[in-house]
Design a protein around this motif. Structure first.
Motif, short mmCIF file in Angstrom:
data_model
loop_
_atom_site.label_atom_id
_atom_site.label_comp_id
_atom_site.label_asym_id
_atom_site.label_seq_id
_atom_site.Cartn_x
_atom_site.Cartn_y
_atom_site.Cartn_z
N ALA A 86 0.86 -1.18 0.00
CA ALA A 86 0.00 0.00 0.00
C ALA A 86 0.89 1.23 0.00
CB ALA A 86 -0.90 -0.01 1.24
N PHE A 87 0.46 2.27 -0.70
CA PHE A 87 1.32 3.44 -0.82
C PHE A 87 0.62 4.67 -0.27
CE2 PHE A 87 3.11 7.15 -2.87
CZ PHE A 87 4.47 6.93 -2.71
N ASP A 88 1.34 5.36 0.60
CA ASP A 88 0.83 6.62 1.13
C ASP A 88 2.01 7.43 1.62
OD1 ASP A 88 -1.01 8.55 1.76
OD2 ASP A 88 -1.40 7.74 3.78
N THR A 89 1.96 8.73 1.42
CA THR A 89 3.00 9.62 1.93
C THR A 89 2.36 10.71 2.75
OG1 THR A 89 2.93 10.94 -0.10
CG2 THR A 89 4.61 9.22 0.03
N THR A 90 3.14 11.24 3.66
CA THR A 90 2.65 12.28 4.55
C THR A 90 2.64 13.62 3.83
OG1 THR A 90 3.66 11.08 6.36
CG2 THR A 90 2.98 13.33 6.81
N LYS A 91 1.64 14.43 4.07
CA LYS A 91 1.60 15.77 3.49
C LYS A 91 2.78 16.58 4.02
CE LYS A 91 -1.28 19.89 3.01
NZ LYS A 91 -2.55 20.55 3.37
N PRO A 92 3.56 17.19 3.12
CA PRO A 92 4.76 17.90 3.59
C PRO A 92 4.42 19.08 4.50
CG PRO A 92 4.83 17.54 1.21
CD PRO A 92 3.46 17.18 1.67
N MET A 93 5.32 19.35 5.43
CA MET A 93 5.24 20.54 6.27
C MET A 93 5.59 21.76 5.41
SD MET A 93 7.57 21.27 9.65
CE MET A 93 6.88 19.86 10.51
N SER A 94 4.97 22.90 5.66
CA SER A 94 5.29 24.10 4.89
C SER A 94 6.74 24.50 5.15
CB SER A 94 4.35 25.25 5.25
OG SER A 94 4.66 25.76 6.53
N LEU A 95 7.35 25.13 4.15
CA LEU A 95 8.75 25.53 4.29
C LEU A 95 8.92 26.56 5.39
CD1 LEU A 95 9.93 25.72 0.57
CD2 LEU A 95 10.02 23.80 2.17
N ARG A 96 7.92 27.43 5.57
CA ARG A 96 8.00 28.44 6.64
C ARG A 96 8.04 27.77 8.01
NH1 ARG A 96 6.81 33.83 6.94
NH2 ARG A 96 5.99 33.80 4.81
N GLU A 97 7.16 26.77 8.20
CA GLU A 97 7.16 26.04 9.48
C GLU A 97 8.48 25.32 9.70
OE1 GLU A 97 2.89 24.36 10.63
OE2 GLU A 97 3.43 23.85 8.56
N LEU A 98 8.98 24.69 8.64
CA LEU A 98 10.23 23.94 8.74
C LEU A 98 11.39 24.87 9.08
CD1 LEU A 98 11.63 21.22 8.46
CD2 LEU A 98 11.81 21.62 5.99
N ALA A 99 11.42 26.05 8.46
CA ALA A 99 12.49 27.02 8.74
C ALA A 99 12.42 27.53 10.16
CB ALA A 99 12.40 28.19 7.76
N ASN A 100 11.20 27.65 10.70
CA ASN A 100 11.06 28.08 12.10
C ASN A 100 11.59 27.01 13.06
OD1 ASN A 100 9.92 30.55 11.45
ND2 ASN A 100 7.82 29.75 11.49
N PHE A 101 11.37 25.75 12.74
CA PHE A 101 11.87 24.67 13.58
C PHE A 101 13.40 24.57 13.52
CE2 PHE A 101 7.52 22.72 13.33
CZ PHE A 101 7.31 22.61 14.70
N SER A 102 13.95 24.65 12.30
CA SER A 102 15.39 24.44 12.14
C SER A 102 15.94 25.28 10.99
CB SER A 102 15.70 22.96 11.91
OG SER A 102 17.10 22.78 11.74
N PRO A 103 16.32 26.53 11.27
CA PRO A 103 16.95 27.35 10.22
C PRO A 103 18.22 26.70 9.69
CG PRO A 103 16.31 28.71 12.10
CD PRO A 103 16.13 27.29 12.52
N LEU A 104 19.03 26.10 10.56
CA LEU A 104 20.26 25.47 10.12
C LEU A 104 19.97 24.28 9.21
CD1 LEU A 104 23.29 24.99 10.11
CD2 LEU A 104 23.07 23.81 12.31
N GLY A 105 18.96 23.49 9.54
CA GLY A 105 18.60 22.36 8.70
C GLY A 105 18.23 22.80 7.30
N CYS A 106 17.45 23.88 7.18
CA CYS A 106 17.00 24.35 5.87
C CYS A 106 18.15 24.94 5.06
CB CYS A 106 15.90 25.39 6.05
SG CYS A 106 14.34 24.71 6.68
N ILE A 107 18.91 25.85 5.66
CA ILE A 107 20.04 26.46 4.95
C ILE A 107 21.08 25.40 4.60
CG2 ILE A 107 21.94 28.11 5.14
CD1 ILE A 107 19.24 29.41 4.80
N GLY A 108 21.34 24.50 5.54
CA GLY A 108 22.32 23.46 5.31
C GLY A 108 21.93 22.53 4.18
N ASP A 163 5.83 14.86 13.67
CA ASP A 163 6.12 15.87 12.65
C ASP A 163 7.29 15.50 11.74
OD1 ASP A 163 4.11 17.62 13.55
OD2 ASP A 163 5.44 18.44 15.09
N MET A 164 8.05 14.47 12.10
CA MET A 164 9.27 14.17 11.37
C MET A 164 9.00 13.77 9.93
SD MET A 164 11.57 12.16 14.21
CE MET A 164 12.06 12.97 15.74
N ALA A 165 8.00 12.91 9.71
CA ALA A 165 7.71 12.47 8.35
C ALA A 165 7.26 13.65 7.49
CB ALA A 165 6.63 11.39 8.38
N ALA A 166 6.46 14.54 8.06
CA ALA A 166 6.00 15.70 7.31
C ALA A 166 7.16 16.61 6.93
CB ALA A 166 4.97 16.48 8.13
#
Length: 419
Positions: free
Chosen positions: A184-206, A320-323
């Motif tokens: 069976a195939f299913d993927t998680t809806k991605p987290m918005s880039l703004r939310e992701l950048a708020n959680f980890s600026p270093l992760g996004c820039i890196g 939230d990790m999969a998103a």
């Protein structure tokens, strides 16, 4: 490990053959482009096109699989890859090669999504880590073997284009005939880039910077070799050394990352990568020193990918990790598209081939400086509260990243239960 091999050997064999085909066509185009008289910048457009297609495939493949199923998607796109590989030497023109690279990037991305979902279905909690490790080893083995096969014939002819086309066609056979049932195939809806950048600026820039580094070494290393006057054998050794370094150093760096502030380790690893790049730029005229620099750059850049994902996960809730994985892959893909273009432009200036290493050095330095800055902005997560590092390569899709994160969560919970 034996259990994983017995249940998923066909899938792993097929993936290895696919990686051989992908590794061959990437390096071969860099060599053949020089023989056809294409400029460095023209080749950078061709190499960048692969990552345009790969990013598009990672976004569209899930919908295709839901509509027609794994088997049809896998078979159709593998056939398309095989056909495009044959067309490269038939129509040696930059626009057609770039279009072919977009198609191949799209198809490989969707094929990887399909295969990785099959792998996830074939594993269970008891062998998930071993399955993931084998998958990473198979990916790297395929690319390294591909470089050796480049010595099988003259790159100015057709044979070296026929070999990866045949390998991709053959790779489909054990997978489609042996793997059962269809998952069976299913993927998680991605987290918005703004939310992701708020959680980890270093992760996004890196991840953006690392996309540039990885695409430069994966796409432009053979172009660098051709511009530097290396022989076909030397170019194949040079490209393979990047990936050998990633295998050798991935797990030692991962072991260290679970025992110290990951931001500090990101600074150290990035600084070593920058030093390796400077070494290649200044001392690359000596071939064995060029190989050392490739080993260092590959050995730092690939573990950094896993390190940035682990660092980002340290600031996320498990649910939230999969998103977040979809956003991380997308950001890395944007950097990967720009990497070959900027590298090609730099190599086309008075810098010459040295522009290849100058580009990776600059990106490593920026990443090291930004990681050091971020370490001053908020306290480190205590080591005993961080998630586990899991090796994952930039060639993997969001499916494998989610799979790795699932394993990281499970292993972290097992560690908590044992203590």
């Amino acid at each position: 490990m034996i259990q994983v091999l017995s249940s998923a050997w066909a899938l792993l064999l097929g993936m290895c053959l696919l990686m051989v085909g992908n590794g061959m066509q990437g390096t071969l185009l860099g060599i053949r482009g020089a023989l056809e008289g294409f400029s460095t910048f023209e080749m950078s457009i061709v190499m960048s096109a692969y990552f345009v297609g790969f990013l598009g495939g990672s976004r569209l493949a899930p919908g295709m699989i839901r509509r027609v199923g794994h088997v049809r998607v896998f078979a159709a796109l593998a056939s398309m890859i095989s056909a495009v590989m044959i067309l490269y030497p038939t129509f040696p023109a930059v626009p057609l090669w770039a279009l072919g690279r977009v198609l191949i990037g799209f198809c490989f991305s969707a094929v990887y999504v399909t295969a990785e979902s099959w792998l996830n279905n074939a594993a269970d909690n008891s062998n998930r880590g071993q399955a993931l490790s084998l998958y990473m080893i198979v990916q790297t083995l395929g690319i390294v073997v591909a470089q050796a096969l480049l010595l099988a014939a003259d790159p100015s002819g057709y044979v070296l284009f026929v070999i990866p086309s045949v390998l991709v066609s053959v790779a489909v056979t054990p997978i489609l005939l042996t793997i059962s049932p269809t998952p069976a195939f299913d993927t998680t809806k991605p987290m918005s880039l703004r939310e992701l950048a708020n959680f980890s600026p270093l992760g996004c820039i890196g991840m953006f910077l690392l996309g540039g580094v990885f695409s430069a070494q994966f796409g432009m290393a053979p172009v660098y070799g051709a511009e530097a006057g290396l022989s076909v054998a030397q170019i194949s050794m040079f490209v393979a050394t990047f990936f050998v370094g990633s295998v050798v150093l991935q797990y030692p760096i991962g072991w260290v990352s679970d025992r110290m502030d990951r931001r500090t380790l990101i600074v150290i690893v990035s600084a070593i990568g920058a030093a390796g790049s400077v070494m290649g730029m200044l001392l690359g005229g000596t071939f064995w020193l060029l190989l050392v620099s490739a080993f260092v750059v590959g050995g730092m850049s690939n573990p950094l990918y896993s390190l940035l994902i682990a660092h980002t996960n340290d600031f996320l809730q498990h649910e939230d990790m999969a998103a977040a994985s979809g956003g991380m892959i997308f950001i890395n893909g944007l950097g990967a598209i720009l990497g070959p273009i900027i590298t090609g432009w730099m190599m086309g200036t008075s810098l010459g081939p040295g522009g290849f290493y100058l580009f990776t050095a600059v990106l490593f330095v920026i990443l090291a400086l930004y990681a050091a800055y971020r370490a001053t902005r908020r306290p480190a997560v205590p080591v005993d509260e961080t998630g586990n590092y899991v090796a994952i390569y930039p060639t993997s899709t969001a499916v494998a990243v989610e799979y790795a994160q699932e394993y990281a969560i499970e292993s972290e919970q097992d560690d908590e239960n044992t203590t």
